[in-house]
Design a protein around this motif. Sequence first.
Motif, PDB file in Angstrom:
ATOM      1  N   TYR A   5       0.809  -1.218   0.000  1.00  0.00           N
ATOM      2  CA  TYR A   5       0.000   0.000   0.000  1.00  0.00           C
ATOM      3  C   TYR A   5       0.843   1.270   0.000  1.00  0.00           C
ATOM      4  N   ARG A  51      -4.826  -6.481 -11.461  1.00  0.00           N
ATOM      5  CA  ARG A  51      -5.575  -5.267 -11.137  1.00  0.00           C
ATOM      6  C   ARG A  51      -6.501  -4.887 -12.294  1.00  0.00           C
ATOM      7  N   GLY A 104      -9.751  -6.557 -12.396  1.00  0.00           N
ATOM      8  CA  GLY A 104     -10.647  -6.273 -11.285  1.00  0.00           C
ATOM      9  C   GLY A 104     -10.432  -7.120 -10.057  1.00  0.00           C
ATOM     10  N   THR A 105      -9.283  -7.790  -9.953  1.00  0.00           N
ATOM     11  CA  THR A 105      -8.988  -8.615  -8.778  1.00  0.00           C
ATOM     12  C   THR A 105      -8.809  -7.725  -7.549  1.00  0.00           C
ATOM     13  N   THR A 106      -9.386  -8.134  -6.452  1.00  0.00           N
ATOM     14  CA  THR A 106      -9.282  -7.344  -5.225  1.00  0.00           C
ATOM     15  C   THR A 106      -7.863  -7.389  -4.672  1.00  0.00           C
ATOM     16  N   ASP A 107      -7.534  -6.400  -3.843  1.00  0.00           N
ATOM     17  CA  ASP A 107      -6.202  -6.352  -3.239  1.00  0.00           C
ATOM     18  C   ASP A 107      -5.919  -7.606  -2.420  1.00  0.00           C
ATOM     19  N   TRP A 108      -6.915  -8.086  -1.681  1.00  0.00           N
ATOM     20  CA  TRP A 108      -6.722  -9.274  -0.850  1.00  0.00           C
ATOM     21  C   TRP A 108      -6.356 -10.478  -1.713  1.00  0.00           C
ATOM     22  N   ASN A 109      -7.052 -10.680  -2.825  1.00  0.00           N
ATOM     23  CA  ASN A 109      -6.750 -11.815  -3.697  1.00  0.00           C
ATOM     24  C   ASN A 109      -5.384 -11.668  -4.350  1.00  0.00           C
ATOM     25  N   ILE A 110      -5.006 -10.428  -4.694  1.00  0.00           N
ATOM     26  CA  ILE A 110      -3.676 -10.216  -5.262  1.00  0.00           C
ATOM     27  C   ILE A 110      -2.598 -10.584  -4.256  1.00  0.00           C
ATOM     28  N   ARG A 142       4.864  -5.696  -6.514  1.00  0.00           N
ATOM     29  CA  ARG A 142       3.635  -4.964  -6.848  1.00  0.00           C
ATOM     30  C   ARG A 142       3.739  -4.224  -8.169  1.00  0.00           C
TER      31      ARG A 142
END
Length: 362
Positions: A170, A259, A262-268, A250
């Motif tokens: 982040y 990204r 549309g993959t969520t941050d948690w899944n990434i 990242r």
Amino acid sequence: METRDKNNASPGMIAPDTAMPMESEYAVETTGKDGIQPDIRQPKKSPTPFQDSMRRLRRDKRAMISLAFLIFFIILPLIGPVIYQHVGGTYNSTTYGNISPQQYHDPFHQELDRQDENPSGQYLLGTDSVGRDLFARLMAGMLISIAVAIIVEIITVVLGLAVGILAGFYGGWIDQLLARFTDIMFAFPGLLFTILLAGIFGSSADATFSHIPLVGANGNARLVLVSMALALVGWPFMARQVRGLTLQLREQQFVEAARTMGTTDWNIIVRHIVPNLFSIVIVQVTLDLGSTIINEAGLSYLGLGVQPPGSSIGLMINDASNLVDTHPWEVLLPSIVLTIIVLSFSFLGDGLRDAFDPRSKD
């Protein structure tokens, strides 16, 4: 003539080369209906990066020998006491009468008239200054050291991964906050900070954790405090390494593609970041295990870890430190075992680092 024979050859047959013997690295199995040899060549499957790393590790003889020693020293304290307490017959003790091997091979059983004995058929490695079985106490001490090291590394990995991934993925104020907190933890000398905590809160830990099953009995209550203290000073280095690698990951194309989809941050993080941190984590954990065992032994030697009548490698060295001139074996035995365990973790960690990152040799 020779040219004509070649031109008239059946289109389904391959004319032999009379000049050179026919060689093929692929075996001929069957012929098709039209007389044409089917192509049975299969492309070789390229190994994965993990398979390449494991192959390099298996070629490292020093790492493999170290792994064999570690497996032995882990299995021995787990199943050794169960077997050892059934070795031998009934013994007529001058203090306790007839006792079984379950009693005199217990690490806490004392025979005051059998002090400082040399190795024998009854006591395989002899006895200590109060007549306790050295082999039984050594196995119990190894189990304590390995258990503390594993608990510390579990806490270190969890905290280090959580802080490092959040800071690296982040960035921004989260990175600044976590980075500053990590720097504060780095400001404290690790072992001295652990000694300070154990010295101040040791007695309170004995009273608080003494009623916990499998922990508080036999002087092991303080190990809870020791484990938390060692983990508290160990995770910042793990977090810093994880943060640095996460900053690189990242920006990789596969993360950007995730990204875009549309993959969520948690899944990434779970599917792409954490699996790519495996190599650095496993190498660091292996190297840290040796230092953690040394720190626990040092604290027990100073009287800040396992308390009597408990058993620890450091405590065994402390108990026999005044017998170096008369009974050096009682000091050498735990010292040699501690040295082998620590060196084995160090050599295995070096081998893993070279296997997963060959550029580290340059």
